[in-house]
Design a protein around this motif. Structure first.
Motif, PDB file in Angstrom:
ATOM      1  N   GLU A  10       0.850  -1.191   0.000  1.00 16.07           N
ATOM      2  CA  GLU A  10       0.000   0.000   0.000  1.00 16.07           C
ATOM      3  C   GLU A  10       0.889   1.247   0.000  1.00 16.07           C
ATOM      4  O   GLU A  10       1.578   1.527   0.993  1.00 16.07           O
ATOM      5  N   ILE A  13       0.336   3.767   3.035  1.00 15.13           N
ATOM      6  CA  ILE A  13       0.901   3.350   4.333  1.00 15.13           C
ATOM      7  C   ILE A  13       2.428   3.426   4.286  1.00 15.13           C
ATOM      8  O   ILE A  13       3.080   3.894   5.232  1.00 15.13           O
ATOM      9  N   LEU A  16       3.547   6.952   4.367  1.00 15.33           N
ATOM     10  CA  LEU A  16       3.187   7.546   5.663  1.00 15.33           C
ATOM     11  C   LEU A  16       4.148   7.104   6.752  1.00 15.33           C
ATOM     12  O   LEU A  16       4.673   7.921   7.528  1.00 15.33           O
ATOM     13  N   ALA A  19       7.449   8.694   6.284  1.00 20.05           N
ATOM     14  CA  ALA A  19       7.446  10.108   6.715  1.00 20.05           C
ATOM     15  C   ALA A  19       7.493  10.221   8.225  1.00 20.05           C
ATOM     16  O   ALA A  19       8.249  11.038   8.787  1.00 20.05           O
ATOM     17  N   ILE A  20       6.662   9.358   8.899  1.00 15.13           N
ATOM     18  CA  ILE A  20       6.616   9.410  10.369  1.00 15.13           C
ATOM     19  C   ILE A  20       7.987   9.085  10.945  1.00 15.13           C
ATOM     20  O   ILE A  20       8.490   9.750  11.863  1.00 15.13           O
ATOM     21  N   ASP A  23      10.177  11.910  10.502  1.00 12.38           N
ATOM     22  CA  ASP A  23       9.815  12.934  11.485  1.00 12.38           C
ATOM     23  C   ASP A  23      10.518  12.673  12.801  1.00 12.38           C
ATOM     24  O   ASP A  23      10.949  13.592  13.498  1.00 12.38           O
ATOM     25  N   GLU A  24      10.589  11.379  13.117  1.00  5.03           N
ATOM     26  CA  GLU A  24      11.169  11.020  14.408  1.00  5.03           C
ATOM     27  C   GLU A  24      12.690  10.945  14.335  1.00  5.03           C
ATOM     28  O   GLU A  24      13.334  10.601  15.310  1.00  5.03           O
ATOM     29  N   TRP A  54       1.222  -9.627   3.916  1.00  6.16           N
ATOM     30  CA  TRP A  54       0.399  -9.871   2.721  1.00  6.16           C
ATOM     31  C   TRP A  54       0.780  -8.849   1.667  1.00  6.16           C
ATOM     32  O   TRP A  54       0.293  -7.728   1.652  1.00  6.16           O
TER      33      TRP A  54
ATOM     34  N   PRO B 524      -4.112   3.768   7.145  1.00  5.68           N
ATOM     35  CA  PRO B 524      -3.557   5.081   6.739  1.00  5.68           C
ATOM     36  C   PRO B 524      -4.339   6.272   7.280  1.00  5.68           C
ATOM     37  O   PRO B 524      -3.718   7.283   7.626  1.00  5.68           O
ATOM     38  N   LEU B 527      -3.167   6.586  10.818  1.00  2.00           N
ATOM     39  CA  LEU B 527      -1.771   7.056  10.846  1.00  2.00           C
ATOM     40  C   LEU B 527      -1.697   8.533  10.455  1.00  2.00           C
ATOM     41  O   LEU B 527      -0.977   9.348  11.065  1.00  2.00           O
ATOM     42  N   ARG B 531      -0.433  11.583  12.636  1.00  2.00           N
ATOM     43  CA  ARG B 531       0.730  12.348  12.195  1.00  2.00           C
ATOM     44  C   ARG B 531       0.398  13.846  12.131  1.00  2.00           C
ATOM     45  O   ARG B 531       1.211  14.695  12.527  1.00  2.00           O
ATOM     46  N   ARG B 535       2.711  16.133  14.134  1.00  2.00           N
ATOM     47  CA  ARG B 535       3.684  16.908  13.366  1.00  2.00           C
ATOM     48  C   ARG B 535       3.247  18.361  13.190  1.00  2.00           C
ATOM     49  O   ARG B 535       4.043  19.277  13.354  1.00  2.00           O
TER      50      ARG B 535
END
Lengths: 78, 747
Positions: A10, A13, A16, A19-20, A23-24, A54, B524, B527, B531, B535
Motif C-alpha cells: 500500500e 501506508i 506515511l 514520513a513518520i 519525522d522522528e 500480505w 492510513p 496514521l 501524524r 507533526r
C-alpha cells in the motif's frame, strides 16, 4: 545512523510510515514489492525491516521475502 | 434311467423264478419246442393212422404233447395274468399291452381255429365219402366176382370130371384089357381137357391103375379118406391143393372093381392174386368200417392236440411280440410322466432294433436332454437376473439418494427407503398413487419431463414444513421406449446441508475479504490523523484545541471501526459458541435496553408469556441475534409511515422457547422471502444483507430455528427465534435480575 526498510504494497501506508519515521529522526527507505525489497535489501542492508506479510501483487509474501533474505543467497532464487 | 435290475432285486425269490419262466427267451424256446413237437406228432400219427397201426410209442408221444401243452398253458396264463394285473394297476402302457396281446392272440388263434374247423369238417366229409354205399357195393361186387370166378373154375373141373368119367365108362372096358391103350386114351382125354394130371386109382388100396402127367408110378398124394368117402357116394368132390394153386376133382368110375379118377387143373396165379387182394381189401374195409368211430376220435385227439399246441405257441409268440412293442412305449409313457413331474434327467433305454420305436426313444432322449440343457440355461439366466436384481435392490436400498420409479402416467411404482425418509412419508403405502399428489412440490418438474421426455428435468425443490424446510435437488429422467416415455426415474437428494455449507463458506470468505478491505484504508487514515496531530499541531497558531479534537475524533472513530471489523472478522471465522445455561428473559431484556436507549422514538415493549425459561446457549451470540432482529424491526418501522411499535415476546412452545420480534413496519417482501436469511440478500435500501444471515448462523449453531412470518393481525413482520429449552427451574439470580428489569419504564 541505522536505516529502516519499510516493505508494504500500500503506497499510502508505506509513504506515511516512512514520513513518520523521518519525522522522528530515522533514516528510512521503502519498497512496494518483494522484488524491490530484495533489491533494496541487497543494495544496502538495513538495521530494521518493517514488513507487511500480505504483499499484494508480489512474487513473494513477506515471510517468503524474509526467508530469502535471512538464509544464504542459495535459498533465494531472485 | 429306469433301472429294471433294481426293481427285480426288491422282489421275492418265487417272483424272480417266475420272471425267468416268463422271460422272453424261455417263452420263445418253449413255444418253438411245442411247435416242433406238434409237427412231429402230426407227421408220426398221421403215418400211423394210414398204416392202421397203434402202439405204445404213440401213447408216449401223446403224453409228451400234453405235457408241452400244459407247460405252454401255464406260461400263457402267467403272462396274461401279469398283463391283466398291470392293466388293473394302471401301469403305463398296460392298456396298449393288453390290446396288442389280444390282437396278436386273435391273429394267431382265429386262423388256427378256422383251419381246425375246416380240417375237421373236411376230414368228416372224407371219411363219409370213403365209407359210403357205392364203395361198399363195389367192394362187395368185387368179392363176389372173385368168388364167382373160383366157383366157375370148380364147376368146370367138376364137369370135366363127369365128362371124363363118362367117357372112360363108355370106352373103358375096351381099354381095361390093354393098359397101354387105356393109358393113351387117358392121356388124350387129359390133353383135350387142359388138365395137368389125371390119375385112375383103386380107392381102397391106393393102387394107381393109370396116370397121366405124373412122373412116378404112385400117386403123389392120395386124396384124403373123407374125400374118397364122399366120392364113393357118387358125387364129384372138388378140392384145392394146399397153396390154392390148383384144383382137383375126384369121381368114382362106373367099373368093377371100383376105381376112382382124380384130375387136376392149375388156377391162373394172376387171377388168384387179384382175388386174394380183393378179399383182403374188403376185409380191411370191413375192419375199418367196424373201427370208424375209434378212428375219428383218434384223429380228433391228434388234431386237437396239435392245433392247441400251435395255437398256444402262436398266442405266446404274439404276447412276446406285443411285449417287445409295448415295453418301449410303456417306458416312454413312464418317462413322459416323470418329465411332466419335472424330472428332466430321465432317459429311456434305446433299443438297437433301429425301427421307429427305437427312433422315438432316441428322439425322446434327445428332447429331454435338450430340455434339461435349456432349463439349466434358463435357471442360470434367472439366477443371474435375480442376483442382479438383488444387487440393484441392495444398491437402491443403500444409497442415501431417494429413488422413485414412476410409470408412464407418473404413478409411484418402486420407491426406495431413502426416498421415503427424504419425503417423510411411507411411499410403499402410496404405490399406485400419483407422485404429484404425494409430493406436490415435484409437480412442475414432472410436468416438464412429461412435456419433453427426451430431456431430464433437473431442479431444486423445497419440501417439508415451513420450519425445517429441506431443499431437494431433483432429477427426473424418462425411460424412453420407441421415443415414448415408458416410465420415469425420479432421483433426489437432500442438499439443504450442502447449500447451507456452501453459503456459509461463501459468506465467511466474503466477510474476511470485507474485513481486510475495510481495515486496509483504516490504517492510513489513523496514521495520517495521528501524524497530523503530532507533526503539525506545533505549526498551527490558531485554535490548536479544535485541531487536536478533530484529529482525536478521527482516530477514535477509526479505532471503533477497526474494532467492529475485528469483531465482524472474528464472527465470520465462525467461532464456536460458548454454551452455558442462561435465562432467556434476561438476554431479551438486556437486548431491549440497548435499543431503547439508541432509538427512543420507537415504542419498544417486552412481553414475557413464559417466565423463567432457560436455555443452553451463548448469551453474547443470542443477544447479538436479538439485537439484529430489533434493528431490522426498527428499520422496517422507519420505512413505513405511521409505524412505531416493536414488541419482543418470549413464549414457550413444545419444548422450545420462542423469542419473537413483532413490528408494524413495512413487512416482509413478497418475493425472495426464502432467501432472506442468506448473506447479502436484503430488501433495505442501505442493508448489507448480513443481519439475518448472522442470526441464522447463530441459530444453527444452537440447533435452533429462525422463522419469518407476517405479523399476526396487521401490517409488519414477525421474526421468531426458536431455541430448545431446559426444564423450568427456579433461578434466584435470574428472578432478581428480571425483577429489577421489569421495574424499568417501558419507554
Amino acid at each position: 545512523m541505522t536505516e529502516i526498510l519499510i516493505v508494504d504494497d500500500e503506497p499510502d501506508i508505506r509513504l506515511l510510515i516512512e514520513a513518520i519515521l523521518r519525522d522522528e529522526g530515522f533514516e528510512a527507505r521503502s519498497a512496494g514489492s518483494s522484488d524491490e525489497a530484495i533489491a533494496a535489501y541487497r543494495a544496502r542492508r538495513p538495521g530494521l525491516v518493517i514488513l507487511d506479510v500480505w504483499l499484494q501483487g508480489s512474487k513473494l509474501d513477506g515471510i517468503g521475502f524474509w526467508m530469502c533474505c535471512t538464509r544464504s543467497s542459495r535459498g533465494c532464487r531472485w | 434311467m429306469l433301472d429294471s435290475s433294481e426293481v427285480q432285486d426288491r422282489r421275492s425269490f418265487p417272483a424272480y423264478a417266475l420272471d425267468i419262466a416268463l422271460g422272453r427267451l424261455s417263452t420263445l424256446l418253449i413255444a418253438s419246442l411245442a411247435l416242433l413237437l406238434g409237427i412231429a406228432t402230426f407227421a408220426i400219427l398221421a403215418g400211423r393212422i394210414k398204416l392202421g397201426v397203434h402202439s405204445g410209442s404213440a401213447v408216449g408221444l401223446g403224453i409228451a404233447d400234453f405235457a408241452a401243452l400244459l407247460l405252454l398253458i401255464i406260461v400263457l396264463v402267467g403272462r396274461v395274468t401279469r398283463v391283466v394285473l398291470e392293466h388293473r394297476r394302471g401301469a403305463a402302457g398296460a392298456r396298449l399291452h393288453v390290446r396288442l396281446v389280444f390282437l396278436f392272440g386273435g391273429v394267431a388263434a382265429v386262423p388256427a381255429i378256422l383251419v381246425a374247423v375246416f380240417a375237421t369238417v373236411f376230414f368228416n366229409i372224407g371219411i363219409q365219402a370213403w365209407f359210403n354205399q357205392r364203395v361198399q357195393t363195389a367192394l362187395d361186387e368185387s368179392a363176389q366176382v372173385a368168388q364167382g370166378y373160383l366157383q366157375e373154375h370148380k364147376n368146370d373141373i367138376r364137369l370135366d370130371a363127369l365128362a371124363m368119367a363118362d367117357d372112360l365108362s363108355q370106352n373103358g372096358t375096351i381099354f381095361f384089357g390093354d393098359p397101354n391103350e387105356f393109358g393113351s386114351y387117358l392121356a388124350t382125354q387129359t390133353a383135350v381137357r387142359g388138365l395137368t394130371q389125371a390119375v385112375v386109382f383103386e380107392p381102397l388100396t391106393g393102387q394107381i391103375e393109370a396116370s397121366v402127367g405124373t412122373l412116378t408110378g404112385s400117386l403123389a398124394s392120395v386124396p384124403a379118406p373123407n374125400v374118397i368117402a364122399e366120392a364113393r357116394s357118387g358125387q364129384v368132390v372138388v378140392t384145392s391143393n394146399a397153396d390154392d394153386t390148383s384144383e382137383q376133382a375126384v369121381i368114382q368110375l362106373d367099373a368093377t372093381p371100383p376105381l376112382m379118377l382124380l384130375i387136376e387143373r392149375p388156377i391162373d396165379p394172376a387171377i388168384l392174386d387179384h382175388v386174394q387182394r380183393t378179399e383182403a381189401a374188403v376185409a380191411e374195409y370191413q375192419r375199418l368200417e367196424h373201427n370208424r368211430n375209434g378212428l375219428e376220435v383218434s384223429f380228433a385227439l391228434v388234431f386237437a392236440t396239435v392245433a392247441l399246441l400251435v395255437l398256444t405257441a402262436a398266442v405266446l409268440i404274439g404276447l412276446v411280440i406285443a411285449n417287445q412293442i409295448a415295453r418301449p412305449i410303456g417306458h416312454l409313457m413312464r418317462a413322459a410322466e416323470r418329465v411332466r413331474g419335472g424330472d428332466l434327467a430321465v432317459r429311456v433305454p434305446e433299443t438297437a432294433t433301429g425301427d421307429e420305436v427305437a427312433g422315438l426313444s432316441r428322439a425322446f432322449n434327445r428332447m429331454t436332454g435338450q430340455l434339461a440343457a435349456q432349463r439349466a440355461e434358463l435357471m442360470d439366466a434367472y439366477g443371474q437376473l435375480d442376483e442382479r436384481r438383488r444387487f440393484t435392490e441392495t444398491v437402491l436400498a443403500g444409497v442415501s439418494a431417494g429413488v422413485i420409479g414412476l410409470d408412464s402416467r407418473g404413478r409411484i411404482e418402486l420407491p426406495n427407503r431413502a426416498a421415503s425418509e427424504l419425503l417423510r412419508t411411507d411411499l410403499v403405502t402410496k404405490i399406485g398413487q400419483s407422485l404429484t399428489e404425494v409430493a406436490p412440490e415435484f409437480s412442475s418438474l414432472v410436468a416438464a419431463v412429461m412435456a419433453a421426455p427426451e430431456k431430464p428435468a433437473i431442479g431444486e425443490v423445497e419440501h417439508g414444513p415451513a420450519m425445517g424446510k429441506r431443499v431437494l435437488l431433483v432429477r427426473i429422467g424418462a425411460e424412453l421406449k420407441n421415443s415414448q416415455p415408458d416410465g420415469f426415474i425420479v432421483t433426489f437428494d437432500d442438499v439443504t446441508e450442502l447449500l447451507s455449507a456452501q453459503r456459509k463458506a461463501a459468506w465467511a470468505d466474503v466477510a474476511r475479504r470485507i474485513a481486510h478491505e475495510i481495515k486496509n484504508p483504516l490504517t492510513p487514515i489513523q496514521l495520517s490523523a495521528e501524524r497530523l496531530k503530532r507533526r503539525f499541531a506545533r505549526e498551527i497558531t490558531t485554535d490548536i484545541e479544535g485541531f487536536t479534537q478533530c484529529a482525536d475524533t478521527i482516530v477514535r472513530h477509526v479505532g471503533d471501526i477497526g474494532r467492529m471489523v475485528d469483531e465482524f472478522s472474528t464472527f465470520a471465522r465462525m467461532p464456536a459458541p460458548a454454551m452455558r445455561e442462561e435465562s432467556l428473559e434476561r438476554i431479551a431484556r438486556e437486548a431491549m435496553v440497548l435499543q431503547r436507549v439508541a432509538k427512543p422514538e420507537i415504542a419498544w415493549s417486552v412481553e414475557i408469556e413464559a417466565p423463567g425459561l432457560r436455555a443452553f446457549c451463548d448469551r453474547r451470540l443470542i443477544g447479538q441475534a436479538l439485537t439484529n432482529l430489533l434493528q431490522n424491526a426498527a428499520d422496517a418501522v422507519a420505512m413505513r409511515e405511521g409505524a412505531r411499535h416493536v414488541t419482543l415476546r418470549l413464549a414457550a412452545a413444545d419444548g422450545s422457547a420462542v423469542l419473537s420480534v413483532i413490528d408494524d413496519g413495512v413487512g416482509l417482501p413478497d418475493t425472495d422471502r426464502g432467501r432472506l436469511t442468506e448473506p447479502y440478500v436484503t430488501h433495505k435500501p442501505k442493508g448489507t444483507g448480513l443481519g439475518l444471515a448472522i442470526v441464522r448462523k447463530i441459530m444453527e449453531d444452537h440447533h435452533g430455528g429462525l422463522e419469518l412470518a407476517e405479523a399476526p393481525g396487521g401490517p409488519g413482520a414477525m421474526v421468531s427465534l426458536i431455541l430448545p429449552t431446559l426444564r423450568n427451574r427456579p433461578d434466584d439470580v435470574a428472578e432478581e435480575e428480571t425483577g429489577a428489569l421489569r421495574g424499568m419504564p417501558a419507554k
